[in-house]
Motif scaffolding. Structure first.
Motif, PDB file in Angstrom:
ATOM      1  N   THR A 253       0.633  -1.308   0.237  1.00 30.22           N
ATOM      2  CA  THR A 253       0.241   0.562   0.021  1.00 30.22           C
ATOM      3  C   THR A 253       1.015   1.522   0.369  1.00 30.22           C
ATOM      4  O   THR A 253       0.828   2.385  -0.450  1.00 30.22           O
ATOM      5  N   SER A 254       2.245   0.801   0.758  1.00 32.18           N
ATOM      6  CA  SER A 254       3.144   2.362   1.140  1.00 32.18           C
ATOM      7  C   SER A 254       3.465   2.340  -0.793  1.00 32.18           C
ATOM      8  O   SER A 254       3.598   3.259  -1.156  1.00 32.18           O
ATOM      9  N   LEU A 255       3.679   1.710  -0.910  1.00 27.69           N
ATOM     10  CA  LEU A 255       4.630   1.430  -2.249  1.00 27.69           C
ATOM     11  C   LEU A 255       3.680   2.424  -3.519  1.00 27.69           C
ATOM     12  O   LEU A 255       3.929   3.112  -4.239  1.00 27.69           O
ATOM     13  N   ASN A 256       2.454   2.235  -3.957  1.00 29.50           N
ATOM     14  CA  ASN A 256       1.108   2.394  -4.170  1.00 29.50           C
ATOM     15  C   ASN A 256       0.703   3.928  -4.345  1.00 29.50           C
ATOM     16  O   ASN A 256       0.898   4.732  -5.262  1.00 29.50           O
TER      17      ASN A 256
ATOM     18  N   THR B  96       2.702  13.773  -9.679  1.00 27.34           N
ATOM     19  CA  THR B  96       4.068  15.339 -10.031  1.00 27.34           C
ATOM     20  C   THR B  96       4.175  14.955 -11.067  1.00 27.34           C
ATOM     21  O   THR B  96       5.853  15.494 -11.430  1.00 27.34           O
ATOM     22  N   GLY B  97       3.917  14.135 -11.320  1.00 25.27           N
ATOM     23  CA  GLY B  97       5.223  14.513 -13.285  1.00 25.27           C
ATOM     24  C   GLY B  97       6.436  13.013 -13.200  1.00 25.27           C
ATOM     25  O   GLY B  97       7.137  12.888 -14.418  1.00 25.27           O
ATOM     26  N   ARG B  98       7.173  12.469 -12.457  1.00 24.37           N
ATOM     27  CA  ARG B  98       7.792  11.975 -12.254  1.00 24.37           C
ATOM     28  C   ARG B  98       8.060  10.111 -12.150  1.00 24.37           C
ATOM     29  O   ARG B  98       7.443   9.804 -11.275  1.00 24.37           O
ATOM     30  N   TYR B  99       7.226  10.293 -13.420  1.00 26.01           N
ATOM     31  CA  TYR B  99       6.471   8.322 -14.014  1.00 26.01           C
ATOM     32  C   TYR B  99       8.012   7.521 -13.907  1.00 26.01           C
ATOM     33  O   TYR B  99       7.416   6.547 -13.646  1.00 26.01           O
ATOM     34  N   SER B 100       9.185   7.543 -14.157  1.00 30.29           N
ATOM     35  CA  SER B 100      10.237   7.178 -14.220  1.00 30.29           C
ATOM     36  C   SER B 100      10.307   6.496 -12.700  1.00 30.29           C
ATOM     37  O   SER B 100      10.337   5.700 -12.204  1.00 30.29           O
ATOM     38  N   GLN B 101       9.891   7.462 -11.656  1.00 26.21           N
ATOM     39  CA  GLN B 101      10.005   6.943 -10.383  1.00 26.21           C
ATOM     40  C   GLN B 101       8.934   6.436  -9.679  1.00 26.21           C
ATOM     41  O   GLN B 101       8.327   5.770  -8.582  1.00 26.21           O
ATOM     42  N   ALA B 102       8.488   6.684 -10.760  1.00 28.30           N
ATOM     43  CA  ALA B 102       6.209   5.987 -10.244  1.00 28.30           C
ATOM     44  C   ALA B 102       6.084   4.435 -10.541  1.00 28.30           C
ATOM     45  O   ALA B 102       5.910   3.504  -9.778  1.00 28.30           O
ATOM     46  N   GLU B 103       7.320   4.274 -12.043  1.00 29.13           N
ATOM     47  CA  GLU B 103       5.868   2.923 -13.106  1.00 29.13           C
ATOM     48  C   GLU B 103       7.603   1.861 -11.825  1.00 29.13           C
ATOM     49  O   GLU B 103       6.058   0.633 -11.304  1.00 29.13           O
ATOM     50  N   PRO B 104       8.068   1.821 -10.952  1.00 28.33           N
ATOM     51  CA  PRO B 104       8.740   0.679 -10.280  1.00 28.33           C
ATOM     52  C   PRO B 104       8.034   0.499  -9.079  1.00 28.33           C
ATOM     53  O   PRO B 104       7.820  -0.822  -8.581  1.00 28.33           O
ATOM     54  N   LEU B 105       7.911   1.433  -8.611  1.00 26.87           N
ATOM     55  CA  LEU B 105       7.007   1.664  -7.211  1.00 26.87           C
ATOM     56  C   LEU B 105       5.432   0.921  -7.374  1.00 26.87           C
ATOM     57  O   LEU B 105       5.084   0.052  -6.761  1.00 26.87           O
TER      58      LEU B 105
ATOM     59  N   GLN C  79       5.042  -1.619 -10.045  1.00 23.00           N
ATOM     60  CA  GLN C  79       5.384  -2.650 -10.435  1.00 23.00           C
ATOM     61  C   GLN C  79       5.473  -3.064  -9.245  1.00 23.00           C
ATOM     62  O   GLN C  79       5.118  -4.519  -9.162  1.00 23.00           O
ATOM     63  N   GLN C  80       6.305  -3.144  -7.743  1.00 22.55           N
ATOM     64  CA  GLN C  80       6.376  -3.900  -7.197  1.00 22.55           C
ATOM     65  C   GLN C  80       4.734  -3.647  -5.983  1.00 22.55           C
ATOM     66  O   GLN C  80       5.195  -4.900  -5.815  1.00 22.55           O
ATOM     67  N   ALA C  81       4.388  -2.945  -5.989  1.00 25.08           N
ATOM     68  CA  ALA C  81       3.257  -3.050  -5.343  1.00 25.08           C
ATOM     69  C   ALA C  81       2.208  -3.892  -5.963  1.00 25.08           C
ATOM     70  O   ALA C  81       1.771  -4.845  -5.005  1.00 25.08           O
ATOM     71  N   LEU C  82       2.500  -4.071  -7.413  1.00 20.72           N
ATOM     72  CA  LEU C  82       1.208  -4.484  -7.677  1.00 20.72           C
ATOM     73  C   LEU C  82       1.884  -6.435  -8.525  1.00 20.72           C
ATOM     74  O   LEU C  82       1.001  -6.969  -7.119  1.00 20.72           O
ATOM     75  N   ALA C  83       2.799  -6.386  -8.316  1.00 22.39           N
ATOM     76  CA  ALA C  83       3.267  -7.994  -7.323  1.00 22.39           C
ATOM     77  C   ALA C  83       3.103  -8.686  -6.677  1.00 22.39           C
ATOM     78  O   ALA C  83       3.100  -9.548  -6.103  1.00 22.39           O
ATOM     79  N   MET C  84       3.571  -7.307  -5.420  1.00 20.91           N
ATOM     80  CA  MET C  84       3.461  -7.745  -4.099  1.00 20.91           C
ATOM     81  C   MET C  84       2.183  -8.195  -3.416  1.00 20.91           C
ATOM     82  O   MET C  84       1.703  -8.896  -3.015  1.00 20.91           O
ATOM     83  N   ARG C  85       1.606  -7.868  -4.100  1.00 23.65           N
ATOM     84  CA  ARG C  85      -0.509  -7.961  -4.100  1.00 23.65           C
ATOM     85  C   ARG C  85      -0.810  -9.221  -4.971  1.00 23.65           C
ATOM     86  O   ARG C  85      -1.411 -10.075  -3.917  1.00 23.65           O
ATOM     87  N   LYS C  86      -0.706  -9.265  -5.903  1.00 23.07           N
ATOM     88  CA  LYS C  86      -1.147 -10.361  -6.463  1.00 23.07           C
ATOM     89  C   LYS C  86      -0.413 -11.650  -5.582  1.00 23.07           C
ATOM     90  O   LYS C  86      -1.083 -12.546  -5.756  1.00 23.07           O
ATOM     91  N   ARG C  87       0.539 -11.338  -5.110  1.00 23.61           N
ATOM     92  CA  ARG C  87       1.046 -12.838  -4.212  1.00 23.61           C
ATOM     93  C   ARG C  87       0.603 -12.896  -3.200  1.00 23.61           C
ATOM     94  O   ARG C  87       0.109 -14.005  -2.725  1.00 23.61           O
ATOM     95  N   LEU C  88       0.441 -12.015  -2.064  1.00 27.14           N
ATOM     96  CA  LEU C  88      -0.147 -11.760  -0.875  1.00 27.14           C
ATOM     97  C   LEU C  88      -1.545 -11.756  -0.916  1.00 27.14           C
ATOM     98  O   LEU C  88      -2.334 -12.851   0.107  1.00 27.14           O
ATOM     99  N   LEU C  89      -2.343 -11.939  -2.243  1.00 30.84           N
ATOM    100  CA  LEU C  89      -3.750 -11.116  -1.798  1.00 30.84           C
ATOM    101  C   LEU C  89      -4.667 -12.349  -2.277  1.00 30.84           C
ATOM    102  O   LEU C  89      -5.742 -12.076  -3.157  1.00 30.84           O
ATOM    103  N   GLY C  90      -4.558 -12.260  -4.868  1.00 24.75           N
ATOM    104  CA  GLY C  90      -4.833 -13.288  -5.519  1.00 24.75           C
ATOM    105  C   GLY C  90      -6.167 -12.007  -5.785  1.00 24.75           C
ATOM    106  O   GLY C  90      -5.764 -11.039  -6.322  1.00 24.75           O
ATOM    107  N   ASN C  91      -7.256 -12.892  -6.487  1.00 26.91           N
ATOM    108  CA  ASN C  91      -7.932 -11.622  -6.849  1.00 26.91           C
ATOM    109  C   ASN C  91      -8.671 -10.864  -6.294  1.00 26.91           C
ATOM    110  O   ASN C  91      -9.640 -11.350  -5.272  1.00 26.91           O
ATOM    111  N   HIS C  92      -7.778 -10.011  -6.009  1.00 30.02           N
ATOM    112  CA  HIS C  92      -8.109  -8.236  -4.616  1.00 30.02           C
ATOM    113  C   HIS C  92      -8.737  -7.050  -5.241  1.00 30.02           C
ATOM    114  O   HIS C  92      -8.088  -6.602  -5.987  1.00 30.02           O
TER     115      HIS C  92
END
Length: 629
Positions: A532-535, A544-553, A555-568
């Motif tokens: 949640t914090s990463l997201n 604030t237009g900082r797309y290159s900084q936003a993208e890896p965060l 991606q990390q949040a999505l991957a972690m949520r998929k692992r921990l929550l499944g279809n949520h």
């Protein structure tokens, strides 16, 4: 055939259905391990979807009894289960070649002693079926009896076979295990009563490493007795030391000790004692375990689970409810909801079937299961349970009770999550008033309700009121629990999210970074709150237009949520956010499937009219107009 028998027994032990058993035994047969699932499904005359469903369900059943499986959220679960089964089957039961068997025996017994009766030594190896475990036991036994001739030993083994044939048959020991049982009988006779009782007590543990910390025993006499028992068991190879304070019983030795225990007059007393010991350990599990709690308690979970699954009758209903709830908290606190759910469901069934329907434990168990359903996005299942719990608590406890305030708060939080703010607000106001009256102005429950009420004010446009409550809650948490606490991190995140909502990004950013750092330190790097914090930090960077900084965060949040929550719903939010980022950066091919996945999850978990669903649908429609028109 031995492996097939083992698989069938494991299927029965873990309560697999007939269909699951067929899929399980076929999948894990040695000759089938290289086959594709589709081919195995055809051989079982079922479609691939049913086969996949059975395999997924049976993995979760095994994970209930083996926390090392439950903690795995990665791909390759069935490969991990295969390795687990192979380890449990135990290579000690592999049959050696005659020369290898003699070599093993020579490594255990003084060579000159074997040379004096070489032909008898070979007969003993043959009698024991060339089994490494049986040979290890007999070698240790001979070392305890330096003056015993091999000829007399062989006669003793033959006599034991005659005496205990009926016993091993009655206890479903497979023929290849007889030899181990006979040497075990001789070793058993070498143990004093204390070591025998200790071995029997250990046999009630799960087939996992057993933590034995004798330093915690305050009674010096008892500590010395246990130390001697462990030493005696180790000397005869009836117990193995894996590392400092960790021991293990070979599965077959464990079974043989259990047979001895069940034949004794002390079986019920020992089982009652063991169940009580594991209950006391379970009581140490907090509702929100920290990483150090998980680390310390994981080693005990298999043995607590063993009591919950095999020794229920030795605990009162009240204590069994505690055991189930604590096991659920252990998994739920790690985001392992699939492993937590069966314990809470069993808790509800137990209270409803064995207690008066008008009992506070029934309300508590309904509430706990509702919390889990809400955590996994199953709001339609959670709501009636919350409502039942609230009405029951009002009838039993009256309107002026803390449990009623908890139910009011929980039901209101669900209404807020599902966008029903006008229904949530009066319940939260009631809960806040009740908690202040019963607990005083300075209490963690008051801080919690303030945060929920602030959220309602935020979503209904009352920003100055919302900000004031968010700040009050944050300062209260700091005063009550200190600044190094997960609740403080949550409160920081809530205030930062409000600042983002009102476009005050400079005020929000340091709070989000502080919350992320605190959560990683307190909860570990693999936790839903960290995701949640990463997201949220990713959203700020995107806004604030900082797309290159936003993208890896993202991606990390999505991957972690998929692992921990499944279809949520949280997975859908991460998919939507990453898709929106791809849209803003003109990567339309990447954005489209993510929007589609997000909408599908929202419609399935939240319904078509939920605010989040409508937001995702609107984002997808806007994207399609922009990208394809």
């Amino acid at each position: 055939m031995q492996w097939a028998n083992f698989l069938a027994k494991e299927a029965a032990t873990n309560g697999l259905s007939l269909e699951q058993t067929a899929a399980f035994v076929n999948y894990f047969q040695t000759e089938n391990l290289g086959k594709r699932e589709a081919k195995l499904a055809r051989e079982l005359n079922v479609d691939i979807a049913a086969f996949t469903k059975w395999m997924g369900e049976l993995y979760e059943k095994f994970a209930q009894n083996s926390p090392e499986l439950a903690i795995s959220n990665s791909q390759g679960k069935l490969e991990k289960l295969q390795a687990h089964l192979k380890a449990k089957y135990n290579s000690d039961l592999d049959v050696l070649k005659p020369l290898a068997a003699m070599k093993l025996l020579k490594s255990l017994v003084v060579r000159e002693r074997l040379q004096q009766e070489a032909w008898v030594a070979r007969r003993i190896c043959k009698f024991l079926g060339y089994l490494p475990l049986a040979l290890e036991l007999v070698g240790r036994y001979l070392n305890k009896m330096p003056d015993l001739s091999l000829k007399i030993l062989l006669k003793r083994l033959e006599k034991k076979r005659e005496e205990h044939q009926a016993v091993v048959n009655a206890n479903s020991l497979m023929p290849h295990k007889y030899a181990v049982a006979e040497v075990f009988e001789l070793s058993w006779e070498q143990l004093d009563e204390n070591a025998q009782s200790f071995g029997c007590l250990l046999s009630l543990c799960a087939s996992a490493d057993i933590p034995l910390s004798l330093e915690t025993i305050e009674d010096n006499k008892k500590q010395k007795l246990n130390e001697k028992a462990i030493a005696d068991l180790l000397e005869l190879h009836l117990l193995q030391q894996k590392s400092k304070e960790f021991y293990r019983l070979n599965p077959l030795i464990r079974q043989l000790f259990q047979i001895k225990l069940n034949q004794s007059t002390e079986a019920d007393e020992a089982k009652t004692k063991f169940a009580a010991m594991m209950l006391e350990v379970a009581k140490l599990i907090p509702q929100q375990p920290r990483p150090e709690d998980i680390l310390n308690l994981t080693r005990h979970i298999p043995h607590i689970t063993e009591v919950a699954n095999r020794l229920c009758q030795y605990l009162s209903n009240e204590n069994l409810i505690t055991l189930f709830t604590k096991l659920a908290w252990f998994y739920q606190g790690q985001g392992l909801y699939q492993q937590a759910e069966p314990w809470l469901q069993r808790c509800v069934k137990l209270t409803q079937n064995h207690l008066d329907s008008e009992h506070s434990y029934v309300a508590a168990s309904l509430n706990n299961l509702a919390v889990l359903y809400e955590s996994t996005g199953r709001y339609n299942q959670a709501e009636p349970l919350y409502e039942q719990a609230l009405e029951l608590r009002k009838r039993l406890l009256g309107d002026n009770h803390l449990d009623v305030a908890t139910s009011l708060n929980n039901l209101a939080a669900l209404y807020e999550t599902t966008g029903r703010y006008s229904e949530a607000e009066p319940l939260l106001e009631q809960a806040l008033s009740l908690r202040k009256r019963l607990l005083g102005e300075e209490h963690t429950d008051v801080a919690t309700t303030l945060s929920y009420l602030a959220l309602i004010y935020e979503f209904t446009g009352r920003y100055s009121e919302a900000e004031s409550l968010y700040q009050q809650a944050l300062e209260m948490w700091k005063r009550l629990v200190g600044e190094e606490h997960s609740h403080v991190a949550t409160s920081l995140n809530n205030l930062a999210a409000f600042y983002c909502y009102t476009q005050r990004y400079r005020e929000a950013e340091p709070l989000l970074k502080q919350a992320l750092k605190l959560r990683k330190r307190l909860l570990g790097t693999e936790h839903t709150d960290v995701a949640t914090s990463l997201n949220n930090l990713g959203q700020l960077y995107e806004s604030t237009g900082r797309y290159s900084q936003a993208e890896p965060l993202y991606q990390q949040a999505l991957a972690m949520r998929k692992r921990l929550l499944g279809n949520h719903p949280d997975v859908a939010i991460s998919l939507n956010n990453l898709a929106a980022l791809y849209r803003h950066t003109r990567r339309h091919k990447k954005a489209k499937p993510l929007f589609e996945q997000a909408l599908k999850i929202c419609e399935r978990t939240l319904g078509v009219s939920h605010p989040t669903t409508m937001t995702v649908r609107a984002n997808y429609a806007s994207f399609l107009r922009e990208a394809y028109h």
